[in-house]
Design an enzyme around this catalytic site. Sequence first.
Site, PDB file in Angstrom:
ATOM      1  N   GLY A 191      -1.270  16.703  22.944  1.00 52.44           N
ATOM      2  CA  GLY A 191      -1.659  17.651  21.916  1.00 52.44           C
ATOM      3  C   GLY A 191      -0.542  17.994  20.958  1.00 52.44           C
TER       4      GLY A 191
ATOM      5  N   ASP B 299       3.086  26.256  32.599  1.00 53.99           N
ATOM      6  CA  ASP B 299       1.966  25.370  32.259  1.00 53.99           C
ATOM      7  C   ASP B 299       1.761  24.333  33.364  1.00 53.99           C
ATOM      8  OD1 ASP B 299      -0.134  24.509  30.683  1.00 53.99           O
ATOM      9  OD2 ASP B 299       1.082  23.100  29.544  1.00 53.99           O
TER      10      ASP B 299
END
Length: 695
Positions: A22, A135
Amino acid sequence: MIKEGVVLGKRYEILGRIGSGGMADVYKGKDHKLNRYVAIKVLKSDYRTDEVFIKKFLSEAQAAAGLMHPNVVNVYDVGQDRGLYYMVMELVEGITLKDYIEKKGKLSAKETISISIQMVTGLQAAHNQHIIHRDIKPQNIIISKDGKVKVTDFGIARATTSTQTISTNVMGSVHYTSPEQARGGIVDQKSDIYSIGITMYEMVTGHVPFDGDSTVTVALKHLQEEIESPAVEVPDIPYSLECIIMKCTQKNPGLRYHDCAALILDLKRSLVEPDGDFVVLGAAGSGDTDRTMVMSAEELEQVQRRGYGQDDDYDDDDYDDEDDDYDDDDDYDQGRYSSDRRGKKNNVNPDTKRIMRILMIVAGVVIALLVLFLVANAMGFFKGPGLSANTEDTVEVPDVRGMTYEAAQAELNKHELGITKAKEEEPSNEYAQGEVKSQDPGVGEKVKKNTTITVVISSGEEAKKVAVPDVINRSESEAEDILQDANLKVTHGNAQYSDDVAAGNVISTDPQPGTEVDEGTSVQIVVSLGKEKVQVPNLLDRSQADAESALAALGLTGSVTEDYSDKAAGTVISQSPDAGGEVEKGTTVSYVVSLGPKTEYVAVPDVRGMDLNAAEKRLSEEGLTPSYQGDSGYNSSYGAGQVCEMSYTPGTTVEKGTTVQFWTSLGPEPEDPENPSGGDAENGSGDGGQTGTEG
């Protein structure tokens, strides 16, 4: 996309792209200073203009560069070159845990624990240096080809939490985010432990515990809903592993494991005592409440014999539980997670146990029938309406342009897609104020369910028109600059192979060059990957005809030469490039075909008159095999010991290696001292002899 051959920081050469996420593209590179291959993560253009993100990215990456551990994808360097922000990392060849789970459906208990121990060990090393990942998810866990589990993306993970410019791809992490992280609270090592729990849950069940139409929906579930025990879906999950997962995923951080060391301790204990009741729930997981019982040697041997089966595909022999220390604590029953289905309570009435056993059998039969139904349905035995299972996990993005935000949201939700507004509204000549002007991903694109679609709302103001510039065949960065200078936004389509456009240059744009569009319109560019690469086939020992056919089938061209060799005539004896290498279609592959063994001829030299050693040396120099046959007798033409006779006439042409025989002379025949004239001694000589006879 960066072209192959580009060198960043006067040190790291780009060898080719190996992945894309991303926020960044990942390239295989070579560190010419240390002569090793590395992975180079380069931020995408969307993030290069966000100064807050860049500053945080650089500082956190530099901090991660000081973290060196076998269970961490180590960061070697971070820098900036020609407007490109990059991070140099250890190159790990393998598969992400996410792909591994999708490949296997769900993992066994032993496999889950083995992977988790390595994952948590790597995270513990980071926590020891006061680095919080923020994350943790299967996409950020890599299993190398040799079975080593490594945690990656430390720098980028933390940097994303400090900026609002988070893409929809990054927001996919919401499935693993902790409640305190979702509400914007303080994030510490216990937040990582929550994410570990969600990851373990996905390993044993094959899916995340919470899902929804949008990221907000999922985040709210993490805040408000209790996670259902994985044992509901996987009845045979070991009791200890079930408790470990439930403890990691407590809403209250104080009820989780207080650190990774405590979690690793219970994971290792679970390997040898699958159904052990040693996990403390309902307490902060520190001090005495987190201690476990000491097992005797006999007990340890017993549970090891009763341990997990050995039929798992994933093996990990790196853990030795003999060094684990367990504190003696008789007070460990309070606050434990208990489950009646496992019979952990000793005071259960026998009749109740019998009823529960019957219920479990009935449940097993129902589950078996359900499985049979699903299998039969998948094979098409049930054709009635509404019975066909929809196994597609992708949907086509509908056109919501011209709708209000609420109407667009309803339409996208019908297709199991989420929605979010762009930060700023944009002027439009086509759409009224409050209507959706554009969307990303675009109309008709195939995306995964639950993908969030970003929509731009029209401000109702008049927009200036601009013609889409022609950026075909220009480099990616140059094309981006030209389009942005024309007040257009840039999006990227999937890169494609091209025989006509060099790698890194633009193949096409949508809309096409010259099209009149509003300023601020998104223009999608497709970048070339260059000519499609193929693997060079192995031509060795093939005939020339077979070699040409193999090359032609792959779009390669052959260039043949011939040479002598010990191999049979007509077979390939060497090739360049070597077999297995990747080259572009149309590349010429050179190969050599054998002419068979080479036969050489030489003229037999004249060695007459030479002595034995000189003759042998001369014949050997010509590649012939000398063979001395001895003396041939007296010969008045040659001295004693000189070659006087040869098996081949000098000057005769023969093959190299031919044996040439030769003889030496004894020299001239010696005279008789009593008969120097050589006459007959018995009969006298001359007339005197004759006269004597006659008389």
